[in-house]
Write a protein that holds these residues in place. Structure first.
Motif, PDB file in Angstrom:
ATOM      1  N   ASN A 102       1.289   3.906   1.958  1.00 28.48           N
ATOM      2  CA  ASN A 102       2.716   3.674   1.737  1.00 28.48           C
ATOM      3  C   ASN A 102       2.932   2.238   1.261  1.00 28.48           C
ATOM      4  O   ASN A 102       2.722   1.289   2.017  1.00 28.48           O
ATOM      5  N   ASP A 156       4.962  -0.534   3.181  1.00 26.41           N
ATOM      6  CA  ASP A 156       4.424  -1.277   4.317  1.00 26.41           C
ATOM      7  C   ASP A 156       3.992  -2.676   3.890  1.00 26.41           C
ATOM      8  O   ASP A 156       3.661  -2.896   2.710  1.00 26.41           O
ATOM      9  N   HIS A 212       3.650   9.581   6.768  1.00 26.32           N
ATOM     10  CA  HIS A 212       4.385   8.306   6.762  1.00 26.32           C
ATOM     11  C   HIS A 212       3.503   7.112   6.397  1.00 26.32           C
ATOM     12  O   HIS A 212       3.831   6.346   5.497  1.00 26.32           O
ATOM     13  N   ARG A 213       2.389   6.896   7.089  1.00 26.47           N
ATOM     14  CA  ARG A 213       1.528   5.743   6.783  1.00 26.47           C
ATOM     15  C   ARG A 213       0.571   6.039   5.637  1.00 26.47           C
ATOM     16  O   ARG A 213       0.354   5.219   4.755  1.00 26.47           O
ATOM     17  N   GLU A 262      10.753  10.461  -0.370  1.00 31.26           N
ATOM     18  CA  GLU A 262      10.938  10.793   1.044  1.00 31.26           C
ATOM     19  C   GLU A 262      10.074  11.980   1.457  1.00 31.26           C
ATOM     20  O   GLU A 262       9.430  11.962   2.512  1.00 31.26           O
ATOM     21  N   ILE A 308       6.310  10.941   1.479  1.00 32.56           N
ATOM     22  CA  ILE A 308       5.966  10.125   2.649  1.00 32.56           C
ATOM     23  C   ILE A 308       5.840  11.001   3.881  1.00 32.56           C
ATOM     24  O   ILE A 308       4.908  10.841   4.683  1.00 32.56           O
ATOM     25  N   HIS A 309       6.754  11.956   4.028  1.00 34.68           N
ATOM     26  CA  HIS A 309       6.699  12.878   5.172  1.00 34.68           C
ATOM     27  C   HIS A 309       5.423  13.710   5.127  1.00 34.68           C
ATOM     28  O   HIS A 309       4.741  13.879   6.155  1.00 34.68           O
ATOM     29  N   TYR A 369      -4.611  12.676   8.433  1.00 32.36           N
ATOM     30  CA  TYR A 369      -3.555  11.677   8.369  1.00 32.36           C
ATOM     31  C   TYR A 369      -4.131  10.373   8.899  1.00 32.36           C
ATOM     32  O   TYR A 369      -5.000  10.359   9.768  1.00 32.36           O
ATOM     33  N   ASP A 415      -3.381   7.766  11.146  1.00 35.52           N
ATOM     34  CA  ASP A 415      -2.498   7.484  12.277  1.00 35.52           C
ATOM     35  C   ASP A 415      -2.962   6.203  12.950  1.00 35.52           C
ATOM     36  O   ASP A 415      -4.028   6.152  13.564  1.00 35.52           O
TER      37      ASP A 415
END
Length: 216
Positions: free
Chosen positions: A84, A87, A66-67, A58, A61-62, A119, A121
């Motif tokens: 991730n 997904d 996340h992705r 967790e 991932i944060h 990141y 996004d």
């Protein structure tokens, strides 16, 4: 200093050519492009990264948005793409491809290693990176030669999410026939590189058409 934010739609063709050059550089000759196995880039899941770093999944991932995330790691002297694995596979492949796009764009810029980090996004990725991903996962000339004329075929053979396959389908077009055009020459190289894949695809389509005729 030029940054990724300076890329706009007018440079889409230039970015497309960079994607094709990357396909040639990485010796890729079939679809779906094996984005998980690009030489010189460490591509691993956030979950594996969490285990190696003795971190909760967790939290990892944060920290990775996340992705996923892409960055240059001085400690291993490599670019790293984290994705991730929770997904869907098509989404994972798209995230990885965006990461590769960032890397290829960064190589064109005079950035310090500390600035080579982003990141991944999906909603706010840079236009240049999006353009790279569309061309890298599905070269127009290959899709045209294989007569892929549906979104479903693009999803199947390019391994990308539905919304991006639909956009790619809209983008397919016939390029300039100017023999001195750099774009055309690179298209010819890509066509030659993917020639075995194209032949196999045409043969499969012909077999399907013959079977359909027999059933009728």
């Amino acid at each position: 200093m030029k940054t990724l934010k300076n890329f706009d739609c007018e440079e889409a063709k230039e970015i497309c050519m960079k994607a094709y050059e990357a396909l040639i550089k990485y010796d890729i000759s079939m679809l779906p492009v094996p984005v998980e196995f690009i030489p010189g880039i460490l591509i691993v899941s956030i979950q594996v990264f969490a285990t190696v770093c003795n971190m909760s999944e967790e939290k990892a991932i944060h920290q990775c948005g996340h992705r996923g995330i892409v960055y240059y790691a001085d400690e291993v002297d490599k670019y790293v793409v984290l994705y991730n694995c929770n997904d869907p596979i098509e989404l994972r492949r798209w995230v990885i491809t965006l990461g590769i796009g960032y890397i290829e764009m960064w190589k064109e810029l005079n950035l310090s290693h500390q600035m080579r980090r982003s990141y991944i996004d999906l909603k706010n990725s840079h236009r240049a990176v999006d353009e790279f991903a569309y061309s890298f996962t599905g070269p127009d000339i290959v899709l045209q030669e294989c007569e892929m004329n549906s979104v479903e075929e693009i999803i199947s053979f390019c391994g990308i999410p539905f919304n991006h396959a639909r956009e790619k389908f809209k983008r397919l077009k016939i390029e300039s026939s100017d023999p001195n055009n750099l774009e055309l020459r690179i298209n010819d190289i890509i066509k030659d590189t993917f020639s075995s894949f194209i032949k196999n695809m045409k043969r499969l389509k012909e077999q399907k058409q013959n079977m359909h005729k027999e059933l009728i």
